[in-house]
Design a protein around this motif. Sequence first.
Motif, PDB file in Angstrom:
ATOM      1  N   GLU A 251       0.808  -0.741   0.048  1.00  0.00           N
ATOM      2  CA  GLU A 251      -0.083   0.099   0.137  1.00  0.00           C
ATOM      3  C   GLU A 251       0.736   0.847  -0.083  1.00  0.00           C
ATOM      4  O   GLU A 251       0.738   2.119  -0.683  1.00  0.00           O
ATOM      5  CB  GLU A 251      -1.099   0.376   1.169  1.00  0.00           C
ATOM      6  CG  GLU A 251      -2.061  -1.173   1.096  1.00  0.00           C
ATOM      7  CD  GLU A 251      -3.082  -1.332   0.219  1.00  0.00           C
ATOM      8  OE1 GLU A 251      -2.890   0.236  -0.184  1.00  0.00           O
ATOM      9  OE2 GLU A 251      -3.502  -1.769  -0.376  1.00  0.00           O
ATOM     10  N   GLU A 252       2.188   1.006   0.508  1.00  0.00           N
ATOM     11  CA  GLU A 252       3.260   2.424   0.497  1.00  0.00           C
ATOM     12  C   GLU A 252       3.714   2.297  -0.585  1.00  0.00           C
ATOM     13  O   GLU A 252       3.439   3.438  -0.915  1.00  0.00           O
ATOM     14  CB  GLU A 252       3.874   2.305   1.704  1.00  0.00           C
ATOM     15  CG  GLU A 252       5.219   3.236   1.875  1.00  0.00           C
ATOM     16  CD  GLU A 252       6.000   3.132   3.314  1.00  0.00           C
ATOM     17  OE1 GLU A 252       6.649   4.061   3.498  1.00  0.00           O
ATOM     18  OE2 GLU A 252       6.187   2.253   3.972  1.00  0.00           O
ATOM     19  N   ALA A 253       3.912   2.022  -1.206  1.00  0.00           N
ATOM     20  CA  ALA A 253       4.221   1.460  -2.459  1.00  0.00           C
ATOM     21  C   ALA A 253       3.078   2.052  -3.695  1.00  0.00           C
ATOM     22  O   ALA A 253       3.608   2.843  -4.506  1.00  0.00           O
ATOM     23  CB  ALA A 253       4.903   0.148  -3.550  1.00  0.00           C
ATOM     24  N   GLU A 254       1.621   1.666  -3.558  1.00  0.00           N
ATOM     25  CA  GLU A 254       1.033   2.061  -4.558  1.00  0.00           C
ATOM     26  C   GLU A 254       0.983   3.548  -4.413  1.00  0.00           C
ATOM     27  O   GLU A 254       0.734   4.940  -5.334  1.00  0.00           O
ATOM     28  CB  GLU A 254       0.049   1.561  -3.868  1.00  0.00           C
ATOM     29  CG  GLU A 254      -1.438   2.340  -4.727  1.00  0.00           C
ATOM     30  CD  GLU A 254      -1.380   1.570  -6.204  1.00  0.00           C
ATOM     31  OE1 GLU A 254      -2.170   1.917  -6.934  1.00  0.00           O
ATOM     32  OE2 GLU A 254      -0.538   0.447  -6.538  1.00  0.00           O
ATOM     33  N   LEU A 255       0.954   4.058  -2.873  1.00  0.00           N
ATOM     34  CA  LEU A 255       0.979   5.272  -2.286  1.00  0.00           C
ATOM     35  C   LEU A 255       1.652   6.344  -3.227  1.00  0.00           C
ATOM     36  O   LEU A 255       1.690   7.936  -3.490  1.00  0.00           O
ATOM     37  CB  LEU A 255       0.548   5.502  -0.694  1.00  0.00           C
ATOM     38  CG  LEU A 255       0.204   6.892  -0.608  1.00  0.00           C
ATOM     39  CD1 LEU A 255      -1.044   7.453  -0.290  1.00  0.00           C
ATOM     40  CD2 LEU A 255       0.535   7.206   1.360  1.00  0.00           C
TER      41      LEU A 255
ATOM     42  N   ALA B 202       3.894   5.647  -5.950  1.00  0.00           N
ATOM     43  CA  ALA B 202       3.299   5.785  -7.463  1.00  0.00           C
ATOM     44  C   ALA B 202       2.744   6.764  -7.705  1.00  0.00           C
ATOM     45  O   ALA B 202       2.730   7.816  -8.321  1.00  0.00           O
ATOM     46  CB  ALA B 202       3.453   3.858  -7.727  1.00  0.00           C
ATOM     47  N   LYS B 203       0.927   7.088  -6.652  1.00  0.00           N
ATOM     48  CA  LYS B 203       0.234   7.486  -6.927  1.00  0.00           C
ATOM     49  C   LYS B 203       0.500   9.007  -6.795  1.00  0.00           C
ATOM     50  O   LYS B 203       0.900  10.139  -7.773  1.00  0.00           O
ATOM     51  CB  LYS B 203      -0.879   7.359  -6.407  1.00  0.00           C
ATOM     52  CG  LYS B 203      -1.941   6.073  -6.609  1.00  0.00           C
ATOM     53  CD  LYS B 203      -2.024   6.181  -7.874  1.00  0.00           C
ATOM     54  CE  LYS B 203      -3.223   4.443  -8.260  1.00  0.00           C
ATOM     55  NZ  LYS B 203      -3.604   4.687  -9.535  1.00  0.00           N
TER      56      LYS B 203
ATOM     57  N   GLU C 246      -7.761   7.685  -1.404  1.00  0.00           N
ATOM     58  CA  GLU C 246      -8.257   6.182  -0.858  1.00  0.00           C
ATOM     59  C   GLU C 246      -6.768   5.073  -0.618  1.00  0.00           C
ATOM     60  O   GLU C 246      -6.682   4.382  -0.100  1.00  0.00           O
ATOM     61  CB  GLU C 246      -8.504   5.221  -2.222  1.00  0.00           C
ATOM     62  CG  GLU C 246     -10.076   5.992  -2.737  1.00  0.00           C
ATOM     63  CD  GLU C 246     -10.697   5.977  -3.955  1.00  0.00           C
ATOM     64  OE1 GLU C 246      -9.989   4.873  -4.591  1.00  0.00           O
ATOM     65  OE2 GLU C 246     -11.582   5.674  -4.799  1.00  0.00           O
ATOM     66  N   ALA C 247      -5.644   5.012  -0.921  1.00  0.00           N
ATOM     67  CA  ALA C 247      -4.522   4.567  -1.331  1.00  0.00           C
ATOM     68  C   ALA C 247      -4.159   5.518   0.797  1.00  0.00           C
ATOM     69  O   ALA C 247      -3.385   3.917   0.710  1.00  0.00           O
ATOM     70  CB  ALA C 247      -3.649   4.904  -1.980  1.00  0.00           C
ATOM     71  N   SER C 248      -4.058   6.671   0.625  1.00  0.00           N
ATOM     72  CA  SER C 248      -3.596   6.690   1.848  1.00  0.00           C
ATOM     73  C   SER C 248      -4.078   6.337   3.720  1.00  0.00           C
ATOM     74  O   SER C 248      -3.799   5.564   4.035  1.00  0.00           O
ATOM     75  CB  SER C 248      -4.008   8.120   2.038  1.00  0.00           C
ATOM     76  OG  SER C 248      -3.327   8.821   3.011  1.00  0.00           O
ATOM     77  N   ILE C 249      -5.928   6.394   2.624  1.00  0.00           N
ATOM     78  CA  ILE C 249      -6.565   5.671   3.412  1.00  0.00           C
ATOM     79  C   ILE C 249      -5.984   3.805   4.023  1.00  0.00           C
ATOM     80  O   ILE C 249      -6.527   3.294   5.075  1.00  0.00           O
ATOM     81  CB  ILE C 249      -7.972   5.786   3.123  1.00  0.00           C
ATOM     82  CG1 ILE C 249      -8.596   7.307   3.171  1.00  0.00           C
ATOM     83  CG2 ILE C 249      -9.215   5.220   4.401  1.00  0.00           C
ATOM     84  CD1 ILE C 249      -9.898   7.755   2.833  1.00  0.00           C
ATOM     85  N   ARG C 250      -5.845   3.645   2.968  1.00  0.00           N
ATOM     86  CA  ARG C 250      -5.704   1.859   2.834  1.00  0.00           C
ATOM     87  C   ARG C 250      -4.679   1.886   3.821  1.00  0.00           C
ATOM     88  O   ARG C 250      -4.706   1.102   4.951  1.00  0.00           O
ATOM     89  CB  ARG C 250      -5.641   1.188   1.679  1.00  0.00           C
ATOM     90  CG  ARG C 250      -7.354   1.162   0.992  1.00  0.00           C
ATOM     91  CD  ARG C 250      -6.619   0.609  -0.330  1.00  0.00           C
ATOM     92  NE  ARG C 250      -5.747   0.828  -1.488  1.00  0.00           N
ATOM     93  CZ  ARG C 250      -6.318   1.722  -2.065  1.00  0.00           C
ATOM     94  NH1 ARG C 250      -7.294   2.170  -2.456  1.00  0.00           N
ATOM     95  NH2 ARG C 250      -5.363   1.488  -2.541  1.00  0.00           N
TER      96      ARG C 250
END
Length: 245
Positions: A43-47, A49-50, A213-217
């Motif tokens: 999730e941190e990697a996704e955040l 990237a976004k 949304e990524a931050s919330i996850r």
Amino acid sequence: EISSIQEEMTSNQAKQEHCQKQQEELSGLLEDTKQEASRADAEEAELNAKSSLFERLRQLSEEIEELSKLQKAADTARTALARKSEAADNAALEFSGLQAKYYAGEAARLAKKLEKGAKCPVCGSTEHPFPAAWTDEVPSQQQLDKAEADSAKAARAKSDAERGLAEREGSLTAHRANVSRDYLSLMVAEFPENGAAEAVSEKTEAVGKQLDEASIRLEGCQWAQLRIESLEKQLSAQKEIQDSL
């Protein structure tokens, strides 16, 4: 006495069943929490990237805005060049006309001094069949000099405008190439003639929502990591209670 023992055994059995149920619930909750916590890195990697994509889109939006400003500057320079070119042509024409009148006046002045049989000071002929006619529309030397200076000044202004337009068009071409490259990379499409700013704005807004949304996850995963220790303590306490029964 037997009845009392049976009641105590029944009570202990109920307590054990309750403890067992509590342990199962805690074990399930702990397993779910560990699974959620294990997604923290992803999730941190996704955040990240976004976040990176959002920033690049924001920069692209600024680049498109700058491109619009450069286009307007080039258009303004092109209009200025057209105006200065016209002024230079008019000034050159004015000087040329005055110069022709001045030379005609000079010829007329010489013609007035010609005498039959005398040599012409210009061509040396002793015959003068077509002497230049006198005209009152002869400019002065000062008028001619001013017209020449005005024409030269207008020509310099035109030259400056040509250089200014070339510089602005060069900047515009280079910046458009950069924007087109970045647009293709981020939007996976060729840079359009119209609507680029709107398209980037829409994608930036969509990525912004994904970023939230990524931050919330990620916050949920981080909270799960903190909760694991508490759940493990609760599960351990339930086992101790059950062992004591």
